[in-house]
Design a protein around this motif. Structure first.
Motif, short mmCIF file in Angstrom:
data_model
loop_
_atom_site.label_atom_id
_atom_site.label_comp_id
_atom_site.label_asym_id
_atom_site.label_seq_id
_atom_site.Cartn_x
_atom_site.Cartn_y
_atom_site.Cartn_z
N GLU A 11 1.10 -1.13 0.03
CA GLU A 11 -0.12 0.09 0.43
C GLU A 11 0.88 1.42 0.17
OE1 GLU A 11 -2.81 0.39 3.22
OE2 GLU A 11 -0.78 1.15 5.16
N TYR A 12 0.05 2.17 0.09
CA TYR A 12 1.37 3.63 -0.66
C TYR A 12 -0.06 4.66 -0.02
CZ TYR A 12 4.41 2.24 -4.62
OH TYR A 12 5.20 0.64 -4.87
N TRP A 13 0.57 5.60 0.68
CA TRP A 13 -0.17 6.73 1.49
C TRP A 13 -0.28 8.47 0.26
CZ3 TRP A 13 0.37 7.31 7.42
CH2 TRP A 13 -0.01 5.34 7.99
N LEU A 14 -0.77 8.81 0.91
CA LEU A 14 -0.72 10.26 -0.10
C LEU A 14 -0.91 11.00 1.08
CD1 LEU A 14 -3.18 10.49 -3.54
CD2 LEU A 14 -2.97 12.21 -1.03
N ILE A 60 -4.98 14.23 -9.18
CA ILE A 60 -4.47 14.68 -7.39
C ILE A 60 -3.67 16.23 -7.80
CG2 ILE A 60 -5.11 14.70 -5.26
CD1 ILE A 60 -6.28 12.00 -5.89
N PRO A 61 -4.29 17.01 -7.92
CA PRO A 61 -2.90 17.94 -7.85
C PRO A 61 -1.91 18.11 -6.63
CG PRO A 61 -4.58 19.70 -8.37
CD PRO A 61 -5.12 18.09 -7.74
N PHE A 62 -1.08 18.77 -5.85
CA PHE A 62 -0.26 19.08 -4.62
C PHE A 62 -0.49 18.04 -3.93
CE2 PHE A 62 -3.17 22.53 -6.62
CZ PHE A 62 -2.60 23.69 -7.27
N LYS A 63 0.24 17.06 -4.42
CA LYS A 63 0.10 15.48 -3.53
C LYS A 63 1.96 15.25 -3.20
CE LYS A 63 -0.29 12.30 -7.36
NZ LYS A 63 -0.51 13.46 -8.34
N LYS A 64 1.85 13.94 -2.25
CA LYS A 64 3.20 13.74 -2.11
C LYS A 64 2.17 12.38 -1.93
CE LYS A 64 5.84 17.48 -0.61
NZ LYS A 64 7.12 17.99 0.60
N ILE A 65 3.54 11.53 -3.06
CA ILE A 65 3.28 9.86 -2.35
C ILE A 65 4.42 9.46 -1.60
CG2 ILE A 65 2.78 7.56 -3.83
CD1 ILE A 65 0.44 9.36 -3.64
N TYR A 66 3.82 8.20 -0.21
CA TYR A 66 5.04 8.11 0.63
C TYR A 66 4.52 6.13 0.17
CZ TYR A 66 5.55 12.34 2.31
OH TYR A 66 6.35 13.80 2.76
N PHE A 67 5.59 5.49 1.10
CA PHE A 67 5.38 4.34 0.99
C PHE A 67 6.20 3.60 2.46
CE2 PHE A 67 9.64 4.58 -1.05
CZ PHE A 67 11.21 3.89 -1.20
N GLN A 68 5.78 3.41 2.94
CA GLN A 68 6.38 2.34 4.57
C GLN A 68 7.46 1.23 4.35
OE1 GLN A 68 3.10 0.86 7.43
NE2 GLN A 68 5.43 0.45 8.37
N HIS A 69 8.33 1.72 4.82
CA HIS A 69 9.72 0.50 5.32
C HIS A 69 10.08 0.71 6.24
CE1 HIS A 69 13.18 -1.70 3.83
NE2 HIS A 69 13.97 -1.03 4.58
N GLU A 70 10.00 -0.56 7.36
CA GLU A 70 10.20 -0.50 8.30
C GLU A 70 9.69 0.50 8.89
OE1 GLU A 70 14.35 -0.50 8.73
OE2 GLU A 70 14.60 -2.71 8.10
#
Length: 241
Positions: A11-14, A60-70
């Motif tokens: 899964e990814y985070w926004l 979706i403008p102005f977003k940042k996408i993250y992923f979790q590691h540990e």
């Protein structure tokens, strides 16, 4: 060689500034998503890998996408942690946390540095074709041999040396295909850059709703008056030709 930390990510985070909350309207129906508020930001998690590059997320403008590691969050494409894992947030299903209402848009002003134009981009989402543009020479050779029952769901209009056929199912003959949203016909394989604004584009470009708007891949378009679109029959085709 740097490791690919996204291997195994499910899964990814926004992350999005709260003032742009309405930009999430098009993903509100994704039941796997959860949403939380952190000061001036909104966080959304549960974005599946196959959703990450969808038109809905991409638009979706102005977003940042993250992923979790540990125990850390990494920006997509990065190899250094940007945020500690958000463990104190209160998560809710996005359809409950996000209001169903979407604001009306001023097409002339979105902010000092914001403009949104009517444009389409390539899309990986497959949709059923609703129209096809075919040369009249091709139709001349096919229509007289076509069973009348096969033409029943089809309407058509002549555009210079071509015919636009609209209906479902379409005829199995070569041509440029389109899918429909609102009163727009978009080339197959394309979608609006901002899909959630299709209703507002329709109001802005087609204010009286009496036209079909046929988009081209270079973002140009032409209009067809709905009153000129007629039922396709063998006899009607012969008369028009």
């Amino acid at each position: 060689m740097e490791r690919d930390l996204t291997q195994g990510v499910t899964e990814y985070w926004l992350r999005l500034p709260s003032k742009y909350k309405e930009k999430l309207a098009q993903i509100r129906v994704w039941k796997s998503l959860r949403m939380a508020t952190d000061m001036d930001d909104i966080w959304v998690r549960g974005i599946a890998p196959n959703q990450l590059h969808s038109p809905e997320i991409r638009s979706i403008p102005f977003k940042k996408i993250y992923f979790q590691h540990e125990n850390a969050l990494f920006l997509l494409g990065g190899n250094l942690p940007e945020e500690r894992l958000k463990t104190s947030l209160l998560w809710s299903p996005i359809h409950k946390a996000l209001s169903l209402e979407t604001p009306d848009y001023n097409f002339n002003y979105f902010g000092m540095d914001e403009t949104i134009e009517l444009s389409i981009v390539p899309s990986s989402v497959e949709r059923t074709a609703a129209a096809q543009l075919i040369s009249l020479d091709t139709l001349d050779a096919i229509i007289p041999k076509m069973p009348a029952i096969r033409l029943q769901p089809i309407h058509w209009v002549i555009i210079e040396d071509k015919a636009l056929l609209i209906g479902s199912p379409l005829l199995s003959i070569p041509g440029k295909t389109y899918w429909q949203t609102q009163n727009f016909l978009l080339p197959a394989g394309y979608d609006f850059e901002y899909p959630e604004l299709s209703v507002y584009f329709n109001k802005n470009v087609n204010q009286n709703s009496n036209d079909m708007i046929v988009m081209q891949t270079d973002n140009s378009y032409f209009k067809i008056a709905k009153e000129n679109i007629q039922k396709l029959t063998i006899s009607g085709y012969r008369l028009s030709r």
